[in-house]
Design a protein around this motif. Structure first.
Motif, PDB file in Angstrom:
ATOM      1  N   ALA A  33       0.834  -1.201   0.000  1.00 37.64           N
ATOM      2  CA  ALA A  33       0.000   0.000   0.000  1.00 37.64           C
ATOM      3  C   ALA A  33       0.871   1.254   0.000  1.00 37.64           C
ATOM      4  O   ALA A  33       0.590   2.227  -0.707  1.00 37.64           O
TER       5      ALA A  33
ATOM      6  N   ALA B 287      -2.325  -0.192  -3.121  1.00 39.25           N
ATOM      7  CA  ALA B 287      -3.476  -0.529  -2.272  1.00 39.25           C
ATOM      8  C   ALA B 287      -4.686  -0.954  -3.091  1.00 39.25           C
ATOM      9  O   ALA B 287      -5.453  -1.831  -2.687  1.00 39.25           O
ATOM     10  N   GLY B 288      -4.858  -0.357  -4.253  1.00 39.63           N
ATOM     11  CA  GLY B 288      -6.030  -0.644  -5.071  1.00 39.63           C
ATOM     12  C   GLY B 288      -5.985  -1.954  -5.816  1.00 39.63           C
ATOM     13  O   GLY B 288      -6.929  -2.274  -6.548  1.00 39.63           O
ATOM     14  N   ARG B 289      -4.927  -2.753  -5.634  1.00 35.92           N
ATOM     15  CA  ARG B 289      -4.817  -4.037  -6.333  1.00 35.92           C
ATOM     16  C   ARG B 289      -4.669  -5.201  -5.369  1.00 35.92           C
ATOM     17  O   ARG B 289      -4.234  -6.294  -5.771  1.00 35.92           O
TER      18      ARG B 289
ATOM     19  N   GLU C 247      -9.573   4.438   5.374  1.00 33.65           N
ATOM     20  CA  GLU C 247      -9.595   4.442   3.914  1.00 33.65           C
ATOM     21  C   GLU C 247      -8.955   3.187   3.346  1.00 33.65           C
ATOM     22  O   GLU C 247      -9.484   2.561   2.416  1.00 33.65           O
ATOM     23  N   LEU C 248      -7.813   2.774   3.901  1.00 35.77           N
ATOM     24  CA  LEU C 248      -7.149   1.566   3.415  1.00 35.77           C
ATOM     25  C   LEU C 248      -7.997   0.330   3.697  1.00 35.77           C
ATOM     26  O   LEU C 248      -8.145  -0.537   2.831  1.00 35.77           O
TER      27      LEU C 248
ATOM     28  N   GLU D 176     -11.228   0.099   3.999  1.00 35.36           N
ATOM     29  CA  GLU D 176     -12.379   0.056   3.098  1.00 35.36           C
ATOM     30  C   GLU D 176     -11.950  -0.284   1.674  1.00 35.36           C
ATOM     31  O   GLU D 176     -12.659  -0.990   0.954  1.00 35.36           O
ATOM     32  N   THR D 177     -10.786   0.180   1.273  1.00 30.44           N
ATOM     33  CA  THR D 177     -10.268  -0.169  -0.048  1.00 30.44           C
ATOM     34  C   THR D 177     -10.064  -1.669  -0.166  1.00 30.44           C
ATOM     35  O   THR D 177     -10.457  -2.299  -1.162  1.00 30.44           O
ATOM     36  N   LEU D 178      -9.463  -2.271   0.846  1.00 28.22           N
ATOM     37  CA  LEU D 178      -9.137  -3.698   0.817  1.00 28.22           C
ATOM     38  C   LEU D 178     -10.371  -4.582   0.886  1.00 28.22           C
ATOM     39  O   LEU D 178     -10.453  -5.610   0.196  1.00 28.22           O
TER      40      LEU D 178
ATOM     41  N   HIS E  81     -13.994  -1.800  -1.656  1.00 26.73           N
ATOM     42  CA  HIS E  81     -13.863  -1.235  -3.000  1.00 26.73           C
ATOM     43  C   HIS E  81     -13.138  -2.165  -3.972  1.00 26.73           C
ATOM     44  O   HIS E  81     -13.577  -2.334  -5.118  1.00 26.73           O
ATOM     45  N   ASN E  82     -12.022  -2.765  -3.540  1.00 29.04           N
ATOM     46  CA  ASN E  82     -11.276  -3.628  -4.463  1.00 29.04           C
ATOM     47  C   ASN E  82     -12.089  -4.843  -4.923  1.00 29.04           C
ATOM     48  O   ASN E  82     -12.181  -5.096  -6.130  1.00 29.04           O
TER      49      ASN E  82
ATOM     50  N   ARG F  17     -14.783  -3.815  -7.363  1.00 30.87           N
ATOM     51  CA  ARG F  17     -14.286  -3.558  -8.720  1.00 30.87           C
ATOM     52  C   ARG F  17     -14.002  -4.863  -9.455  1.00 30.87           C
ATOM     53  O   ARG F  17     -14.233  -4.970 -10.661  1.00 30.87           O
TER      54      ARG F  17
END
Length: 356
Positions: free
Chosen positions: A286, A291-293, A333-334, A336-338, A341-342, A345
């Motif tokens: 991250a 982080a987005g992958r 934020e991290l 929630e991304t993990l 959101h990821n 997507r």
């Protein structure tokens, strides 16, 4: 069939991607991981060895009980442990995930591993969870007659599962595919079929990481050549590389999702990584801008992993791993991304016309 960039195919129908909540992108709710026919030959085809010593064979044949968990945890094989077939138990374990704050479970069980489309739909209806079903073939060796089929016919079958469904229940992702080698004709056909079906339907592809980095790159090359968008591909079983995050960079450079999906397992003398290594790798990757992958899951596939048998079940990531990440400094934020959101997507359809 028109789709939008905000649609996910669940076992109960299409749902908005924004409604998924926290997602576990690689699990098994109803499955049977013993090789078909349970013969020494079928075990060999699956690359495993059926127990033969008298003491091990006895343990293999008896129902799984709490007093056997120590031996099973150290690697002894128990036939009952490999079977997740109790619908009521599956509902209870999935409900615990919902109580922990979860919203969506992705069941990557393929047909040869006991996929139960109707059972998954009943589980979703009983728990209120969104359940996404996989399709495809984990490994050609597990499926009689698959080695003789071409990529075109395999792709057509995947497209049917994704658009028409299996007895009315549609798959929403392709996989889990095993650690396949495009140099082997039958395995190449499965990979090519997955790529073509992904391009035709917008469904993502989930596959296991190959231990040979060169083979893994050739897998991604083939998927791209056959029309797959590599940003729609999740490469699982990356936990073993977590102590050496630099070795994950060649995957991330291709745009795929790196999936840590062995979380919640007790370390043994044979373990090459543990949950602490994964947490450190997640934070480091991250920090590097990846982080987005990244994806997190458990790959529950045995009774001994369930809460009812003393395991972490489907709740470990949310109840234990996420708090540990927070303790190490991860912010909202991290997290929630993990967890939200990821995987959203990954599961969202990405084509103007599915089935075209």
């Amino acid at each position: 069939m028109s789709t939008t960039d905000s649609t996910v195919v669940a076992v109960t129908g299409e749902v908005p991607a924004a409604s998924l909540g926290a997602v576990l992108p690689h699990e098994h709710l109803l499955s049977d991981f013993a090789p078909p026919d349970d013969t020494p030959e079928s075990w060999a085809l699956a690359g495993r060895v059926r127990p033969t010593a008298a003491s091990r064979l006895r343990l293999y044949r008896v129902p799984l009980t709490m007093d056997l968990l120590g031996e099973v945890g150290m690697g002894a094989v128990n036939r009952d442990d490999l079977l997740l077939g109790d619908a009521d138990l599956a509902v209870a374990e999935a409900a615990a995930f919902r109580e922990a704050g979860g919203g969506t479970l992705v069941d990557l069980t393929t047909d040869a591993l006991g996929r139960d489309p109707a059972g998954l739909r009943r589980l979703a209806e009983a728990t209120g969870l969104t359940v996404v079903m996989g399709c495809g073939w984990h490994h050609p060796a597990r499926v009689e007659g698959l080695a003789g089929r071409d990529a075109g016919s395999l792709a057509a079958e995947l497209v049917r599962d994704l658009t028409e469904g299996v007895h009315g229940v549609r798959a929403g992702i392709i996989g889990e595919l095993g650690a396949l080698d495009p140099g082997v004709p039958a395995e190449r056909a499965v990979l090519a079929a997955a790529a073509r079906a992904s391009a035709a339907t917008g469904a993502a592809v989930s596959l296991a990481r190959h231990d040979d980095p060169g083979v893994q790159q050739r897998v991604l090359d083939l998927l791209a050549e056959e029309g797959a968008d590599l940003t729609r591909v999740a490469v699982g079983h990356c936990d073993a590389l977590s102590p050496r995050p630099d070795e994950l960079e060649p995957l991330l450079e291709r745009g795929v999702f790196v999936q840590f999906d062995q979380l919640g397992r007790l370390p043994t003398a044979l373990s090459v990584a543990d949950d602490q290594d994964v947490a450190a790798a997640v934070l480091e990757l991250a920090r590097r801008g990846h982080a987005g992958r990244l994806l997190l899951s458990h790959d529950v596939r045995a009774k001994s992993q369930l809460l009812a048998y003393g395991g972490g079940g489907y709740t470990f990531v949310l109840r234990q791993f996420v708090p540990y990440l927070r303790m190490l400094g991860a912010g909202d934020e991290l997290i929630e991304t993990l967890t939200v959101h990821n995987p959203s997507r990954l599961l969202t359809l990405r084509t103007e016309e599915a089935g075209s």
